[in-house]
Design an enzyme around this catalytic site. Structure first.
Site, PDB file in Angstrom:
ATOM      1  N   LYS A 169     -12.969  51.369  -2.797  1.00 32.28           N
ATOM      2  CA  LYS A 169     -12.695  52.418  -1.693  1.00 32.28           C
ATOM      3  C   LYS A 169     -11.605  53.344  -1.737  1.00 32.28           C
ATOM      4  O   LYS A 169     -10.465  52.557  -1.572  1.00 32.28           O
ATOM      5  CB  LYS A 169     -13.082  51.781  -0.253  1.00 32.28           C
ATOM      6  CG  LYS A 169     -14.553  51.516  -0.177  1.00 32.28           C
ATOM      7  CD  LYS A 169     -15.507  52.719  -0.074  1.00 32.28           C
ATOM      8  CE  LYS A 169     -16.933  52.049   0.285  1.00 32.28           C
ATOM      9  NZ  LYS A 169     -17.802  53.405  -0.042  1.00 32.28           N
ATOM     10  N   CYS A 197      21.168  21.483   1.297  1.00 35.99           N
ATOM     11  CA  CYS A 197      21.808  21.885   2.533  1.00 35.99           C
ATOM     12  C   CYS A 197      21.533  21.000   3.413  1.00 35.99           C
ATOM     13  O   CYS A 197      22.224  19.910   3.548  1.00 35.99           O
ATOM     14  CB  CYS A 197      21.580  23.459   2.789  1.00 35.99           C
ATOM     15  SG  CYS A 197      22.923  24.221   3.806  1.00 35.99           S
ATOM     16  N   HIS A 252      23.243  26.009  -1.834  1.00 36.77           N
ATOM     17  CA  HIS A 252      21.977  26.587  -1.999  1.00 36.77           C
ATOM     18  C   HIS A 252      21.744  26.944  -3.534  1.00 36.77           C
ATOM     19  O   HIS A 252      21.858  27.998  -3.715  1.00 36.77           O
ATOM     20  CB  HIS A 252      21.453  27.665  -1.195  1.00 36.77           C
ATOM     21  CG  HIS A 252      21.134  27.116   0.274  1.00 36.77           C
ATOM     22  ND1 HIS A 252      19.974  26.972   0.958  1.00 36.77           N
ATOM     23  CD2 HIS A 252      22.276  27.259   1.353  1.00 36.77           C
ATOM     24  CE1 HIS A 252      20.212  26.579   2.077  1.00 36.77           C
ATOM     25  NE2 HIS A 252      21.325  26.703   2.527  1.00 36.77           N
ATOM     26  N   GLU A 302      19.174  27.379  -5.229  1.00 33.89           N
ATOM     27  CA  GLU A 302      17.986  28.315  -5.479  1.00 33.89           C
ATOM     28  C   GLU A 302      18.325  29.665  -5.282  1.00 33.89           C
ATOM     29  O   GLU A 302      17.549  30.490  -5.955  1.00 33.89           O
ATOM     30  CB  GLU A 302      16.856  27.926  -4.424  1.00 33.89           C
ATOM     31  CG  GLU A 302      17.175  28.387  -2.864  1.00 33.89           C
ATOM     32  CD  GLU A 302      17.964  27.308  -2.109  1.00 33.89           C
ATOM     33  OE1 GLU A 302      18.522  26.528  -2.585  1.00 33.89           O
ATOM     34  OE2 GLU A 302      17.801  27.473  -1.014  1.00 33.89           O
TER      35      GLU A 302
HETATM   36  N1  GLN Z   1      21.647  23.227  10.019  1.00 32.42           N
HETATM   37  C1  GLN Z   1      22.819  22.690   8.955  1.00 32.42           C
HETATM   38  C2  GLN Z   1      23.927  23.398   8.937  1.00 32.42           C
HETATM   39  O1  GLN Z   1      24.087  24.262   9.544  1.00 32.42           O
HETATM   40  C3  GLN Z   1      22.229  22.919   7.594  1.00 32.42           C
HETATM   41  C4  GLN Z   1      21.914  24.445   7.374  1.00 32.42           C
HETATM   42  C5  GLN Z   1      20.990  24.724   6.120  1.00 32.42           C
HETATM   43  O2  GLN Z   1      20.328  23.857   5.765  1.00 32.42           O
HETATM   44  N2  GLN Z   1      20.941  26.037   5.743  1.00 32.42           N
HETATM   45  O3  GLN Z   1      25.066  22.879   8.402  1.00 32.42           O
END
Ligand code: GLN
Length: 537
Positions: A188, A383, A509, A511
């Site tokens: 469509k 983290c 992090h 990632e």
């Molecule tokens: N809550 C935790 C802090 O503020 C971890 C933060 C997170 O995992 N991004 O340190």
């Protein structure tokens, strides 16, 4: 300065970001310098305060910008390092205009959406393009054409087209949905026609239409769209559901998208021979894996995979290096409190605890970390996951049963995780975190040094809390070695458990910097250990 604007019609969630990223990826493969901008027509200044459950993950950039997850796709597909200015929101635009108005910069004029807001939008877009020095800037217009929110952005884009020249400097690509209806499965095109009409009524005639459909568009559907939307037939592109998002660039290229863009925008002189070999190898490993592992991702937003998008992509990148398909089992951390963890985690080859905020789900994550530690299951904590691993070890190995983070239990007798002194006292949300790329010094001879192939690395952060130095000696004596530390040596960045095949966690992090062909080293470590673990099984 050349721009490609990518808009969306009919419905949201069409994968505009993937289309935009794929086009960038292909232009780059021809040697053209690209940059990208994501426009989010919401009033939030940035994504920092947004709930990942509603909006998907908050992506973090080198400069600490907390942005829409589409910028993650741009960085991954185009292998770029973007900054916070590459994400323009209605909030940022209005904030600037209102501040200017208060300073009297508009000299008593009436401050309006068309002129002042649109001018600020254009200023931001051209400013980013100029600063990036790129040949082409791809601008994704968030939202759907026809929304009230996106109007000023479309108007600014139209004006830029007029000012810079529609002939070769500004192109509009419109992505739409082509639903398949009825027993005969007819495509469509009417919704597409209507949304292009909407676009034209604002003065924007698209140069290309990318039709999202569950299957390849038929020639007759393409001809119909070309006819009614007034574009050449070769500018109607079929974007069927792909087996992997990383296949999309090749799907587009096969239909001549890049040749068309290069010709239309007169980019020819800048191009070099196409180079997509490593991308094709990477994709081949994803589509035809030789090995399989299953990783449990223990979180609280497990109902929305987008909440952990960069984690999932990192696992895919690391898996692809080994032609290994990574199956992800989403585990709701609370389930681990009410059920036998051995049942819930049965058969997994690794456990990943990603970042998170707030107390909900924490105790379940501690159960998962303990299960992985005691059973020799490969484990990666990121983290919050790093903090969880530290708390778990403090409770169970150091014998401090009430050890906790002051984030979850302010009155804990053993605050092994506490608020960083420089952050103490700041209570309002937003802008109070340790954010962005920071240098991490890695201990020679550690697992992390081996995985990174370096002892001096830079990774992105987003946290308020950290390991309390008062417990470091005891934790290390118990085998939880801090093999990565901040430049000043005060902040613990990486933990590695002695005597375990792979029990590693990081305060940063990894990632966010994982790329196709250049995966996050710590995720690679997890996948390699998971593959070894599944073989032993
Ligand atoms: N809550 C935790 C802090 O503020 C971890 C933060 C997170 O995992 N991004 O340190």
């Amino acid at each position: 300065m050349k721009f490609i604007f990518v808009s969306g019609g009919v419905i949201s969630g069409l994968g505009k970001g993937i289309t935009a990223s794929s086009i960038g990826c292909l232009l780059k493969s021809r040697g053209i310098n690209v940059s990208s901008i994501k426009i989010d027509p919401y009033l939030n200044i940035d994504a920092g305060t947004m709930n990942p459950f509603e909006h998907g993950e908050v992506y973090v950039l080198d400069d600490g910008g907390e942005v829409d997850l589409d910028l993650g796709n741009y960085e991954r597909f185009m292998d770029l390092h973007l900054g916070r200015d590459n994400n323009i929101t209605t909030g940022k635009v209005y904030q600037t205009v209102i501040e200017n108005e208060r300073r009297g910069e508009y000299l008593g004029k009436t401050v309006q959406i068309v002129t002042h807001i649109t001018h600020e939008i254009k200023r931001r877009i051209t400013g980013v393009a100029r600063a990036s020095g790129s040949d082409v800037t791809i601008v994704e217009l968030g939202g759907t054409v026809g929304d009230i929110e996106s109007m000023p952005f479309l108007e600014a884009a139209r004006q830029l087209g007029r000012e810079l020249g529609r002939e070769e400097n500004v192109m509009f690509i419109h992505t739409t949905l082509i639903p398949i209806m009825g027993s005969v499965g007819e495509e469509k095109t009417k919704p597409t026609q209507h949304s292009v009409k909407d676009l034209m009524s604002i003065g924007i005639r698209p140069d290309m239409i990318v039709g999202r459909c569950s299957r390849e568009l038929s020639e007759s559907a393409k001809a119909k769209i070309a006819m009614f939307c007034d574009v050449p037939e070769k500018a109607v592109i079929s974007c069927p559901d792909a087996r992997s998002i990383y296949e999309v660039p090749l799907v587009l290229e096969r239909q001549g998208v890049i040749d068309y863009i290069i010709e239309k925008m007169k980019l020819g002189p800048m191009t070099t021979p196409r180079n997509m070999d490593s991308w094709e190898r990477f994709l081949g490993n994803i589509l035809e894996p030789e090995h399989h592992v299953e990783i449990a991702l223990v979180g609280k937003y497990t109902a929305l995979a987008d909440s952990y998008l960069s984690q999932l992509e990192s696992l895919t990148h690391a898996g692809a290096e080994r032609a290994c398909k990574v199956h992800v089992r989403f585990v709701d951390s609370d389930d681990l409190l009410h059920n036998d963890p051995a049942e819930i985690l049965k058969g997994v080859d690794g456990v990943l605890i990603p970042g998170g905020f707030g107390i909900r789900g924490v105790e379940g994550k501690i159960v998962a970390a303990r299960f992985a530690r005691e059973n020799g299951i490969p484990f990666l904590g990121v983290c919050l996951g790093f903090q969880i691993a530290t708390i778990e070890i403090a409770r169970d190995v150091l014998g401090l049963p009430r050890a906790d983070s002051t984030e979850f239990e302010p009155g804990t007798p053993d605050p092994v995780i506490f608020i960083m002194p420089e952050q103490a006292g700041i209570t309002h949300m937003g802008g109070t975190m340790r954010l962005g790329a920071q240098r991490v010094l890695v201990k020679e001879g550690s697992k992390a040094a081996e995985l990174y192939g370096s002892t001096d690395i830079s990774e992105r952060h987003r946290h308020r809390y950290e390991v309390n130095p008062a417990y470091i000696d005891r934790l290390e004596a118990a085998g939880w070695k801090f093999t990565g530390r901040s430049e000043d040596g005060d902040k613990m960045e990486i933990g590695e458990l002695e005597g375990h095949p792979y029990f590693v966690a990081s305060q940063f992090h990894p990632e966010f910097k994982s790329r196709p062909g250049r995966p996050s080293p710590l995720h690679q470590g997890l996948i390699d250990a998971a593959m070894a673990y599944s073989k032993d099984d």
